[in-house]
Scaffold this active site. Structure first.
Site, PDB file in Angstrom:
ATOM      1  N   GLN A  22      -4.225  -1.626   9.841  1.00 46.00           N
ATOM      2  CA  GLN A  22      -4.170  -2.982   9.273  1.00 46.00           C
ATOM      3  C   GLN A  22      -4.745  -3.994  10.268  1.00 46.00           C
ATOM      4  O   GLN A  22      -4.332  -4.040  11.427  1.00 46.00           O
ATOM      5  CB  GLN A  22      -2.711  -3.330   8.918  1.00 46.00           C
ATOM      6  CG  GLN A  22      -2.544  -4.646   8.208  1.00 46.00           C
ATOM      7  CD  GLN A  22      -3.192  -4.656   6.812  1.00 46.00           C
ATOM      8  OE1 GLN A  22      -3.114  -3.689   6.070  1.00 46.00           O
ATOM      9  NE2 GLN A  22      -3.857  -5.744   6.473  1.00 46.00           N
TER      10      GLN A  22
ATOM     11  N   ASP B  61     -10.956   2.977   4.500  1.00 49.87           N
ATOM     12  CA  ASP B  61     -11.252   1.540   4.388  1.00 49.87           C
ATOM     13  C   ASP B  61     -12.768   1.285   4.404  1.00 49.87           C
ATOM     14  O   ASP B  61     -13.217   0.178   4.100  1.00 49.87           O
ATOM     15  CB  ASP B  61     -10.619   0.775   5.567  1.00 49.87           C
ATOM     16  CG  ASP B  61      -9.405  -0.032   5.129  1.00 49.87           C
ATOM     17  OD1 ASP B  61      -9.268  -0.295   3.914  1.00 49.87           O
ATOM     18  OD2 ASP B  61      -8.599  -0.395   6.004  1.00 49.87           O
TER      19      ASP B  61
ATOM     20  N   LYS C 216       0.843  -1.206   0.000  1.00 42.56           N
ATOM     21  CA  LYS C 216       0.000   0.000   0.000  1.00 42.56           C
ATOM     22  C   LYS C 216       0.877   1.255   0.000  1.00 42.56           C
ATOM     23  O   LYS C 216       0.615   2.208  -0.735  1.00 42.56           O
ATOM     24  CB  LYS C 216      -0.935  -0.012   1.221  1.00 42.56           C
ATOM     25  CG  LYS C 216      -2.058  -1.035   1.085  1.00 42.56           C
ATOM     26  CD  LYS C 216      -2.785  -1.302   2.395  1.00 42.56           C
ATOM     27  CE  LYS C 216      -3.786  -2.446   2.229  1.00 42.56           C
ATOM     28  NZ  LYS C 216      -4.395  -2.887   3.480  1.00 42.56           N
TER      29      LYS C 216
END
Ligand code: NDP
Length: 292
Positions: free
Chosen positions: A96, A119, A52
């Protein structure tokens, strides 16, 4: 039959974002920024976060990775997130998952400002998606819709059958396709493991979205001719002919189902590459909406 090239679409999205960011730089403006927070040293999570970060760098986006030790307290993590909620250089915050057991994942997600929830996991983002307000949709489902739109696949009035009801794929893609909007406006059915015979439903699909996590479970006799197949699954199967001893397959028996399909995503190279592209896209959107 057309194979949907997710790698190419993802590359196009990245290149479009790169051009927009170059333009911002030329105008002397601040650029979008994404901070990734990772707790502990799970190798898979390290790889995801590194890719990412690399994707951000390639398009000129500001990026930072906060690597925290596995024994950090929940309070310290929440304080760090709150500091990024106030930080004007980072428009997207990604934590994460999974997190160590002593940290409450829900509390962490709820601490991220919904304005920076790239997200799309915050309950406010999820709620906005359900009631049809513009929001950050989670990246894999957003990527599926993007593929359908870029391949100009008609969705209005089509029967979309989603196999899988997870919070990160099945439920959000069903809600996206249900919206009265371009690239959606579909008739949606969600199927899951309580179904006696999933083929009863899958055979009715104009667009079949498989997010199951079971290697090649969707067979040719479970779909109708002309179906559009979106295969989200990523499964490792034993393959001694490969150097690693395994290969990656989807939830769909590609070889046989592709013979009946009008469009189909391959695995790998279909939905997979779209997830990071949509993360970048959501971060750019956060910048435009709240941070420019
Ligand atoms: P989950 O395991 O969270 O959900 C799987 C869903 O499939 C569940 O709703 C489950 O039903 C349903 N299911 C399982 N077995 C059956 C069955 N025999 N019949 C009908 N339904 C069944 O998985 P995710 O949604 O997180 O992921 C699905 C797949 O997509 C995985 O292979 C994952 O690796 C991949 N993935 C790919 C991404 C990408 O390309 N970037 C991103 C995220 C996921 P029930 O709810 O009843 O248990």
């Amino acid at each position: 039959m057309i194979i949907i090239d997710g790698k190419k679409v993802a590359a196009d999205i990245r290149s479009e974002l790169k051009d927009k960011i170059s333009q911002l730089k030329a105008e002397g403006k601040n650029v979008p920024g994404l901070v990734a927070i990772i707790v502990g040293d799970d190798p898979a999570s390290q790889i995801y976060v590194a890719s990412k970060g690399k994707a951000c760098e390639e398009i000129g986006m500001r990026t930072k990775t906060e690597k925290l030790s596995a024994d950090i307290s929940e309070a310290e993590l929440l304080t760090l997130i709150q500091s990024y909620n106030q930080n004007k250089d980072y428009h997207g915050i990604l934590v994460q998952l999974p997190l160590p057991k002593h940290i409450d994942e829900d509390r962490v997600i709820e601490t991220i400002s919904p304005k920076k929830d790239v997200d799309g996991f915050h309950p406010i983002s999820v709620g906005n998606l359900v009631i049809g307000k513009d929001t950050f949709a989670s990246c894999t489902p957003a990527g599926i819709q993007e593929l359908l739109m870029r391949y100009k696949i008609e969705t209005k009035g089509k029967h979309v059958v989603v196999v899988g009801r997870s919070n990160i794929v099945g439920k959000p893609i069903a809600n996206i396709m249900l919206q009265k909007a371009d690239g959606a406006n579909s008739i949606v059915t969600i199927v899951h493991s309580a179904a006696n015979d999933i083929s009863y439903y899958t055979k009715q699909a104009d667009i079949l979205i498989a997010a199951i996590g079971k290697a090649e479970m969707i067979k040719a006799d479970m779909v109708k001719d002309g179906v559009v197949v979106i295969d989200v699954g990523i499964n490792r199967i034993h393959d001694p002919t490969k150097a690693k001893g395994y290969r990656i397959v989807g939830d769909v028996d590609f070889e046989n189902v592709s013979k009946k399909a009008s469009f189909i995503t391959p695995v790998p190279g279909g939905v997979g590459p779209m997830t990071i592209a949509m993360l970048l896209s959501n971060t750019f959107k956060a910048y435009k909406l709240y941070g420019e």
